[in-house]
Design a protein around this motif. Sequence first.
Motif, PDB file in Angstrom:
ATOM      1  N   GLN A 280       1.005  -1.148   0.110  1.00  0.00           N
ATOM      2  CA  GLN A 280       0.067  -0.037  -0.034  1.00  0.00           C
ATOM      3  C   GLN A 280       0.886   1.268  -0.152  1.00  0.00           C
ATOM      4  OE1 GLN A 280      -3.035   0.532  -0.289  1.00  0.00           O
ATOM      5  NE2 GLN A 280      -4.182  -1.552   0.020  1.00  0.00           N
ATOM      6  N   LYS A 281       2.088   1.171   0.614  1.00  0.00           N
ATOM      7  CA  LYS A 281       2.740   2.223   0.644  1.00  0.00           C
ATOM      8  C   LYS A 281       3.461   2.649  -0.627  1.00  0.00           C
ATOM      9  CE  LYS A 281       4.107   1.989   5.655  1.00  0.00           C
ATOM     10  NZ  LYS A 281       5.531   1.761   6.559  1.00  0.00           N
ATOM     11  N   LYS A 282       3.868   1.479  -1.137  1.00  0.00           N
ATOM     12  CA  LYS A 282       4.415   1.575  -2.525  1.00  0.00           C
ATOM     13  C   LYS A 282       3.435   2.079  -3.440  1.00  0.00           C
ATOM     14  CE  LYS A 282       8.201  -1.842  -2.085  1.00  0.00           C
ATOM     15  NZ  LYS A 282       8.710  -3.167  -2.774  1.00  0.00           N
ATOM     16  N   LEU A 283       2.026   1.603  -3.399  1.00  0.00           N
ATOM     17  CA  LEU A 283       1.249   2.133  -4.287  1.00  0.00           C
ATOM     18  C   LEU A 283       0.796   3.578  -4.212  1.00  0.00           C
ATOM     19  CD1 LEU A 283      -0.499   0.954  -6.692  1.00  0.00           C
ATOM     20  CD2 LEU A 283      -2.431   0.402  -5.215  1.00  0.00           C
ATOM     21  N   LYS A 284       0.738   3.956  -2.927  1.00  0.00           N
ATOM     22  CA  LYS A 284       0.774   5.360  -2.677  1.00  0.00           C
ATOM     23  C   LYS A 284       1.651   6.031  -3.212  1.00  0.00           C
ATOM     24  CE  LYS A 284      -3.456   4.921  -0.821  1.00  0.00           C
ATOM     25  NZ  LYS A 284      -4.605   5.428  -1.545  1.00  0.00           N
ATOM     26  N   ASN A 285       2.956   5.566  -3.092  1.00  0.00           N
ATOM     27  CA  ASN A 285       4.009   6.346  -3.524  1.00  0.00           C
ATOM     28  C   ASN A 285       4.173   6.817  -4.964  1.00  0.00           C
ATOM     29  OD1 ASN A 285       6.826   7.898  -3.396  1.00  0.00           O
ATOM     30  ND2 ASN A 285       7.682   5.879  -4.106  1.00  0.00           N
ATOM     31  N   ALA A 286       3.643   5.364  -5.543  1.00  0.00           N
ATOM     32  CA  ALA A 286       3.628   5.304  -7.147  1.00  0.00           C
ATOM     33  C   ALA A 286       2.407   6.293  -7.721  1.00  0.00           C
ATOM     34  CB  ALA A 286       3.359   4.058  -7.741  1.00  0.00           C
ATOM     35  N   PHE A 288       1.551   9.087  -6.034  1.00  0.00           N
ATOM     36  CA  PHE A 288       1.622  10.349  -5.894  1.00  0.00           C
ATOM     37  C   PHE A 288       2.552  10.970  -7.107  1.00  0.00           C
ATOM     38  CE2 PHE A 288       4.779  13.341  -3.715  1.00  0.00           C
ATOM     39  CZ  PHE A 288       3.992  14.352  -3.579  1.00  0.00           C
ATOM     40  N   LYS A 289       3.615   9.908  -7.470  1.00  0.00           N
ATOM     41  CA  LYS A 289       4.446  10.414  -8.631  1.00  0.00           C
ATOM     42  C   LYS A 289       3.487  10.520  -9.822  1.00  0.00           C
ATOM     43  CE  LYS A 289       8.202   9.701  -6.317  1.00  0.00           C
ATOM     44  NZ  LYS A 289       9.188  11.034  -6.439  1.00  0.00           N
ATOM     45  N   VAL A 290       2.673   9.691  -9.751  1.00  0.00           N
ATOM     46  CA  VAL A 290       1.792   9.854 -11.149  1.00  0.00           C
ATOM     47  C   VAL A 290       0.965  11.289 -10.991  1.00  0.00           C
ATOM     48  CG1 VAL A 290      -0.500   9.286 -12.310  1.00  0.00           C
ATOM     49  CG2 VAL A 290       1.167   7.663 -11.623  1.00  0.00           C
ATOM     50  N   LEU A 291       0.485  11.552  -9.781  1.00  0.00           N
ATOM     51  CA  LEU A 291      -0.190  12.788  -9.626  1.00  0.00           C
ATOM     52  C   LEU A 291       0.652  13.979  -9.985  1.00  0.00           C
ATOM     53  CD1 LEU A 291      -2.656  14.137  -8.411  1.00  0.00           C
ATOM     54  CD2 LEU A 291      -1.779  14.037  -6.171  1.00  0.00           C
ATOM     55  N   GLN A 292       1.917  13.781  -9.405  1.00  0.00           N
ATOM     56  CA  GLN A 292       3.127  14.903  -9.905  1.00  0.00           C
ATOM     57  C   GLN A 292       3.074  15.362 -11.194  1.00  0.00           C
ATOM     58  OE1 GLN A 292       6.304  13.520  -7.392  1.00  0.00           O
ATOM     59  NE2 GLN A 292       5.925  15.274  -6.112  1.00  0.00           N
ATOM     60  N   ALA A 293       3.240  14.009 -12.027  1.00  0.00           N
ATOM     61  CA  ALA A 293       3.391  14.181 -13.512  1.00  0.00           C
ATOM     62  C   ALA A 293       2.211  14.664 -14.187  1.00  0.00           C
ATOM     63  CB  ALA A 293       3.776  12.937 -13.773  1.00  0.00           C
ATOM     64  N   GLN A 294       0.876  14.559 -13.419  1.00  0.00           N
ATOM     65  CA  GLN A 294      -0.306  14.985 -14.300  1.00  0.00           C
ATOM     66  C   GLN A 294      -0.198  16.251 -14.919  1.00  0.00           C
ATOM     67  OE1 GLN A 294      -3.722  14.419 -11.695  1.00  0.00           O
ATOM     68  NE2 GLN A 294      -3.574  12.066 -11.576  1.00  0.00           N
ATOM     69  N   ILE A 295       0.355  17.324 -14.130  1.00  0.00           N
ATOM     70  CA  ILE A 295       0.276  18.571 -14.679  1.00  0.00           C
ATOM     71  C   ILE A 295       1.545  18.860 -14.915  1.00  0.00           C
ATOM     72  CG2 ILE A 295      -0.059  20.884 -14.436  1.00  0.00           C
ATOM     73  CD1 ILE A 295      -2.444  20.234 -12.577  1.00  0.00           C
ATOM     74  N   GLU A 444      13.598   1.451  -7.813  1.00  0.00           N
ATOM     75  CA  GLU A 444      12.474   2.141  -7.246  1.00  0.00           C
ATOM     76  C   GLU A 444      12.712   3.649  -7.770  1.00  0.00           C
ATOM     77  OE1 GLU A 444      10.426   1.254  -4.965  1.00  0.00           O
ATOM     78  OE2 GLU A 444      10.975  -0.918  -4.764  1.00  0.00           O
ATOM     79  N   HIS A 445      11.525   4.348  -7.655  1.00  0.00           N
ATOM     80  CA  HIS A 445      11.463   5.721  -8.131  1.00  0.00           C
ATOM     81  C   HIS A 445      12.721   6.598  -7.769  1.00  0.00           C
ATOM     82  CE1 HIS A 445       7.613   4.490  -9.608  1.00  0.00           C
ATOM     83  NE2 HIS A 445       6.956   4.358  -8.459  1.00  0.00           N
ATOM     84  N   GLU A 446      12.992   6.425  -6.245  1.00  0.00           N
ATOM     85  CA  GLU A 446      14.217   7.325  -5.895  1.00  0.00           C
ATOM     86  C   GLU A 446      15.371   6.915  -6.592  1.00  0.00           C
ATOM     87  OE1 GLU A 446      11.999   5.707  -4.237  1.00  0.00           O
ATOM     88  OE2 GLU A 446      10.682   7.146  -3.254  1.00  0.00           O
ATOM     89  N   GLU A 447      15.266   5.417  -6.748  1.00  0.00           N
ATOM     90  CA  GLU A 447      16.783   5.271  -7.475  1.00  0.00           C
ATOM     91  C   GLU A 447      16.991   5.484  -8.866  1.00  0.00           C
ATOM     92  OE1 GLU A 447      17.366   1.129  -6.767  1.00  0.00           O
ATOM     93  OE2 GLU A 447      16.680   1.244  -4.479  1.00  0.00           O
ATOM     94  N   ASN A 448      15.583   5.726  -9.597  1.00  0.00           N
ATOM     95  CA  ASN A 448      15.865   5.995 -10.948  1.00  0.00           C
ATOM     96  C   ASN A 448      15.940   7.352 -11.315  1.00  0.00           C
ATOM     97  OD1 ASN A 448      15.551   5.604 -13.743  1.00  0.00           O
ATOM     98  ND2 ASN A 448      13.476   4.503 -13.713  1.00  0.00           N
ATOM     99  N   ASN A 458       7.384   4.040 -13.793  1.00  0.00           N
ATOM    100  CA  ASN A 458       6.342   4.153 -12.863  1.00  0.00           C
ATOM    101  C   ASN A 458       5.391   3.444 -13.273  1.00  0.00           C
ATOM    102  OD1 ASN A 458       3.746   5.919 -12.577  1.00  0.00           O
ATOM    103  ND2 ASN A 458       5.315   6.468 -10.813  1.00  0.00           N
ATOM    104  N   VAL A 459       4.848   3.162 -14.809  1.00  0.00           N
ATOM    105  CA  VAL A 459       3.879   2.305 -15.177  1.00  0.00           C
ATOM    106  C   VAL A 459       4.016   1.043 -14.968  1.00  0.00           C
ATOM    107  CG1 VAL A 459       2.688   1.771 -17.381  1.00  0.00           C
ATOM    108  CG2 VAL A 459       3.261   4.115 -16.992  1.00  0.00           C
ATOM    109  N   HIS A 460       5.554   0.483 -15.128  1.00  0.00           N
ATOM    110  CA  HIS A 460       5.804  -0.904 -15.020  1.00  0.00           C
ATOM    111  C   HIS A 460       5.495  -1.245 -13.455  1.00  0.00           C
ATOM    112  CE1 HIS A 460       7.937  -4.562 -15.345  1.00  0.00           C
ATOM    113  NE2 HIS A 460       8.876  -4.239 -14.200  1.00  0.00           N
ATOM    114  N   GLN A 461       6.121  -0.429 -12.407  1.00  0.00           N
ATOM    115  CA  GLN A 461       5.876  -0.579 -11.071  1.00  0.00           C
ATOM    116  C   GLN A 461       4.303  -0.748 -10.782  1.00  0.00           C
ATOM    117  OE1 GLN A 461       8.647   1.098  -8.543  1.00  0.00           O
ATOM    118  NE2 GLN A 461      10.428   0.851 -10.183  1.00  0.00           N
ATOM    119  N   ARG A 462       3.638   0.365 -11.032  1.00  0.00           N
ATOM    120  CA  ARG A 462       2.289   0.175 -10.631  1.00  0.00           C
ATOM    121  C   ARG A 462       1.547  -0.785 -11.303  1.00  0.00           C
ATOM    122  NH1 ARG A 462      -1.266   4.222 -12.383  1.00  0.00           N
ATOM    123  NH2 ARG A 462       0.178   4.838 -14.299  1.00  0.00           N
ATOM    124  N   ILE A 463       1.841  -1.338 -12.461  1.00  0.00           N
ATOM    125  CA  ILE A 463       0.970  -2.442 -13.150  1.00  0.00           C
ATOM    126  C   ILE A 463       1.216  -3.713 -12.114  1.00  0.00           C
ATOM    127  CG2 ILE A 463       1.066  -4.072 -14.944  1.00  0.00           C
ATOM    128  CD1 ILE A 463      -0.428  -1.546 -15.453  1.00  0.00           C
TER     129      ILE A 463
END
Length: 496
Positions: A280-286, A288-295, A444-448, A458-463
């Motif tokens: 759940q933590k990873k999914l929320k983090n992913a 959140f990254k999507v939300l940041q990328a929306q705009i 992980e997002h922080e490492e990439n 991001n897409v790969h890990q969310r899927i």
Amino acid sequence: MNLRIKLPERNKSRLTSSLLRRVSLRKRLLFSFSTIIIVMVSINLLIVISFNNYSVQYNNIITNITRANSLNGTFQRDIDYEMYFIVSGTKKYKEADQYKIIENFEKTIHQIIDSTNDPARLLDLDIILRTLGSMSKYVDEIGVQIASKKPVEEQMITLDQVRSISSLINREIQDYIMYEVNTCGVINSQLQKSINNWLLFNVITLGCLIIVSFIVAWYISGSVSNPVKNLQKMTKVVSTGNFDERIIDVNSDEIAELGHSFNIMTIKIKGLMDERIEKQKKLKNADFKVLQAQINPHFLYNTLDTIVWMAEAGHNDKVIHLVRELSNFFRKSISKGRDVITVQEEIEHVSSYLSILKVRYRDTLDYSIQVTDSIYNFNIPKFTLQPLVENALYHGIKNKRGNGKIIVRGRLTNEQEMIFEVIDNGIGMDEEKLGAVKRSLELEHEENTDAGSFGMSNVHQRIQLYYGNKYGLEISSAINEGTQVSVTIPLETIKL
């Protein structure tokens, strides 16, 4: 068979009273004549079962001898005559019964195998089947020779091979029958000997078992009720949410194994809960990254600049079109806060995005969306395709001279999955770059830190978080030929 658990001091008195109650149970069981009756019946039942096993084994052997005897001599005679008639021209190959004879023989052998337990006899029967297989090859060869109009002399040579093998099979059948006949005599002797031994054993063990039954009755209640009650108390402890308590087993019996399995179960439940929380933590983090990328500020600035430029140039129709597509794009981006949308909504989102880019890049960009209507109503995580399209544009098409094209495809692969493909004719990647991109998907997002692969990662890990590690992105590319990114989505409800 005692088990202990960690319990507070106040529970010790309860355990003591429980022991007293069990003493009374032992006394009742000790003087219970039903125990003696059960033991006596059990002994005689074992005798009956043993004799029945001998009877079944004897009957199986007799049945197998009868079946094998039905093949003795008849198979060799029938197949030899049938093949001779074929070679001599009396019967046509396709109308003769050679394969029926072989099939009936093989069927009988398999019936014998099904009722045989002796490994040595099974090996003999397997050799017979393999020999039969060799004969079938020669029978087939005669058919080929006849079809090829080979000389009769050549066919007769092959016929001699068939006769030789049929004779060998007949000898093997006779050897099998002889061995089974001898086995019947051995079993009969063993049966007589077993009867005498069982009579003596029944008399001796009956007296011993009567004494043992009293001893066993003494320990039955304590060896069963005590650990079961302890296990029951531990389940109550676990039901309160305490998964750190363990049953301590001091023996290696079945009840102790049950307690060990209970410990493993609590450990796994705790692990699954921890894994669920981490997921759940990873999914929320992913998300959140999507939300940041929306705009994307650059995308918004560039689009607004284009609108201003077209407005100044008097292209009102294009301004209206671009503003409408931009509005649709951000409306689908928000999607009322939903993380999962329909395929139709995702395609509309991608379509608006590509339509805006088409205006901005004019004739240097073309696109095509080829998605079957049958998947429109299925669910898909939001922002699955748009990052892939964006990656295709900025890292494939923009770095290429001349016109670029992006193709978005979607279809059902079977009744359980659908696949989406984003294809571009950009500069592509060599094997080294492609390998680096594939490795970056697992970071992980922080490492990439690679901006070119962050969106795909991001897409790969969310899927994978939604559907499991068997799903994700698949990338293929060739330098100066373009890149294809595929993502497979199962047709199922997302489980978090």
